[in-house]
Scaffold this active site. Structure first.
Site, PDB file in Angstrom:
ATOM      1  N   ASP A  60      57.207  -0.122  65.985  1.00 61.80           N
ATOM      2  CA  ASP A  60      58.257  -1.054  65.558  1.00 61.80           C
ATOM      3  C   ASP A  60      59.008  -1.571  66.770  1.00 61.80           C
ATOM      4  OD1 ASP A  60      60.239  -2.194  63.485  1.00 61.80           O
ATOM      5  OD2 ASP A  60      61.524  -1.007  64.820  1.00 61.80           O
ATOM      6  N   TYR A  65      66.138  -5.629  71.096  1.00 60.61           N
ATOM      7  CA  TYR A  65      66.034  -4.475  71.979  1.00 60.61           C
ATOM      8  C   TYR A  65      65.837  -4.924  73.425  1.00 60.61           C
ATOM      9  CZ  TYR A  65      65.146  -2.064  67.524  1.00 60.61           C
ATOM     10  OH  TYR A  65      65.230  -1.592  66.241  1.00 60.61           O
ATOM     11  N   LYS A  91      61.329  -7.939  64.007  1.00 61.87           N
ATOM     12  CA  LYS A  91      62.483  -8.330  63.201  1.00 61.87           C
ATOM     13  C   LYS A  91      62.880  -9.773  63.479  1.00 61.87           C
ATOM     14  CE  LYS A  91      63.873  -3.524  63.341  1.00 61.87           C
ATOM     15  NZ  LYS A  91      63.036  -3.093  64.477  1.00 61.87           N
ATOM     16  N   ASN A 244      70.088  10.518  64.587  1.00 60.95           N
ATOM     17  CA  ASN A 244      71.426   9.923  64.580  1.00 60.95           C
ATOM     18  C   ASN A 244      71.864   9.474  65.969  1.00 60.95           C
ATOM     19  OD1 ASN A 244      72.136  11.850  61.823  1.00 60.95           O
ATOM     20  ND2 ASN A 244      72.761   9.708  61.845  1.00 60.95           N
ATOM     21  N   ILE A 247      72.175  12.932  68.917  1.00 58.97           N
ATOM     22  CA  ILE A 247      72.817  14.240  68.856  1.00 58.97           C
ATOM     23  C   ILE A 247      71.948  15.307  68.191  1.00 58.97           C
ATOM     24  CG2 ILE A 247      74.050  13.885  66.668  1.00 58.97           C
ATOM     25  CD1 ILE A 247      76.484  15.241  68.164  1.00 58.97           C
ATOM     26  N   ALA A 257      74.499  19.337  77.164  1.00 58.16           N
ATOM     27  CA  ALA A 257      75.758  18.764  76.690  1.00 58.16           C
ATOM     28  C   ALA A 257      76.329  17.728  77.640  1.00 58.16           C
ATOM     29  CB  ALA A 257      76.790  19.878  76.474  1.00 58.16           C
TER      30      ALA A 257
END
Length: 362
Positions: A60, A65, A91, A244, A247, A257
């Site tokens: 995709d 982008y 898209k 997401n 994370i 971290a």
């Protein structure tokens, strides 16, 4: 390496009511466009090659982008492979023109190409966007075309104007034309908003929707409305953003971290409540000897309307790690523990080990 029989990555499901089939794991190309960090042309090619070697056959992309960079890179990479052996989506909804103002970095692209977007969901705008994508990629046959980023959260007060372009100024008609006479096998949306998919389904017959970030280990509200409606209408979900925005890929381990993109949520810094929930997910996964990334990639595919899970990767190592995570055998007790801890929706379907050995739609 060749995909082996039983590899869950190569399992296929149909896209909506079409005859088009996509592999269970697929490659999204936002990282190839320089999301957060840019990469070299050689690394972009090697990333696509690693995906191919892992058994992935659905790719995709989008003009957005890297401001057309990802389309150039995905096209350069995929033209080395037989066209009939993979599925490609892009898209429409933005046209790109030479930039007239400096790029401010607010969209997260590192070193994008010198173009800027004009939102255009009209008949002419969608057809021009499609043809521009064909030329950038050097590939005529595009299997899936998605309306990009329509929705109230994205456009605010301008959304009504853009919706009129789709509904009254020929945008939907352009999709019909692409599906009827331009070789496109499926049309739909590519959005971050579940409500936008419901609104479009109420007016127009889509085959699928790329939904980013709204059905993950951190977010499952779409089980109450959107996913049942998609099931009733025979609309497939192409599930993006399973991590997401980062994370869930590596969690909150001390050694990662300090890497900024590992604590991204929904393209921004993760808020305290999300960090707290990730910590809870990590505790349960750790108690069962499971990597958080494995649970995050496998969870959404357990829902039968999810045709594929899109992963992002910026190098071959990330591709191979994600493919291995998707293939991990996870204990059934993990999902029971997550539900008991209030971390899974009461009606969320969960992966079963038998799924790794079967094929076709569950």
């Amino acid at each position: 390496m060749n995909p082996i029989t039983g590899n869950p990555v190569v399992k296929k499901r149909k896209v909506g009511k079409t005859s088009l089939e996509v592999t269970a794991l697929s490659l999204g190309s936002a990282p190839l466009g320089g999301l957060y960090h840019d990469l070299s042309e050689a690394d972009a090619q090697a990333t696509v090659d690693a995906a191919w070697q892992s058994g992935i056959r659905f790719f995709d992309t989008a003009p957005h982008y890297g401001h057309t960079k990802a389309e150039h890179r995905i096209g350069n990479a995929l033209r080395r492979y037989p066209r009939e052996d993979y599925v490609l989506s892009t898209k429409v909804g933005r046209r790109f023109v030479p930039r007239t103002t400096p790029y401010d970095g607010s969209e997260g692209w590192s070193d994008p190409l010198p173009f800027q977007a004009i939102y255009d969901y009209t008949y002419d705008g969608i057809l021009r966007s499609f043809e521009d994508s064909q030329q950038r990629m050097g590939i005529v046959d595009i299997d899936i075309v998605l309306i990009h980023d329509i929705g109230r959260v994205t456009h605010g007060e301008n959304n009504a104007r853009y919706w009129r372009q789709l509904s009254n100024e020929g945008g939907f008609r352009a999709l019909d034309e692409l599906r009827a006479s331009r070789g496109v096998k499926a049309v739909g949306l590519g959005v971050n908003e579940g409500a936008a998919i419901q609104e479009v389904m109420a007016e127009y017959n889509i085959d699928c929707a790329l939904l980013a970030g709204r059905y993950t280990l951190l977010e499952q509200a779409v089980l109450d409305d959107l996913l049942p409606e998609c099931e009733n209408r025979g609309v497939s979900i192409v599930l993006g953003g399973a991590f997401n925005s980062g994370i869930l890929a590596r969690g909150l381990k001390p050694e990662t971290a300090l890497k900024a993109d590992n604590q991204k949520f929904n393209y921004g810094d993760a808020p305290p409540l999300i960090v707290e929930r990730v910590e809870a997910l990590e505790r349960v996964c750790r108690d069962h000897g499971v990597a958080l990334s494995s649970a995050a990639l496998q969870f959404p595919y357990a829902h039968k309307v999810v045709a594929t899970v899109l992963m992002g990767a910026r190098n071959p190592e990330e591709v191979r790690l994600n493919a291995a995570s998707f293939a991990d055998s996870l204990p059934d007790e993990l999902w029971d523990a997550l539900r008991a801890a209030g971390l899974l929706h009461h009606s969320a379907p969960v992966p079963q080990r038998i799924d790794h050995a079967d094929s076709g739609r569950p």
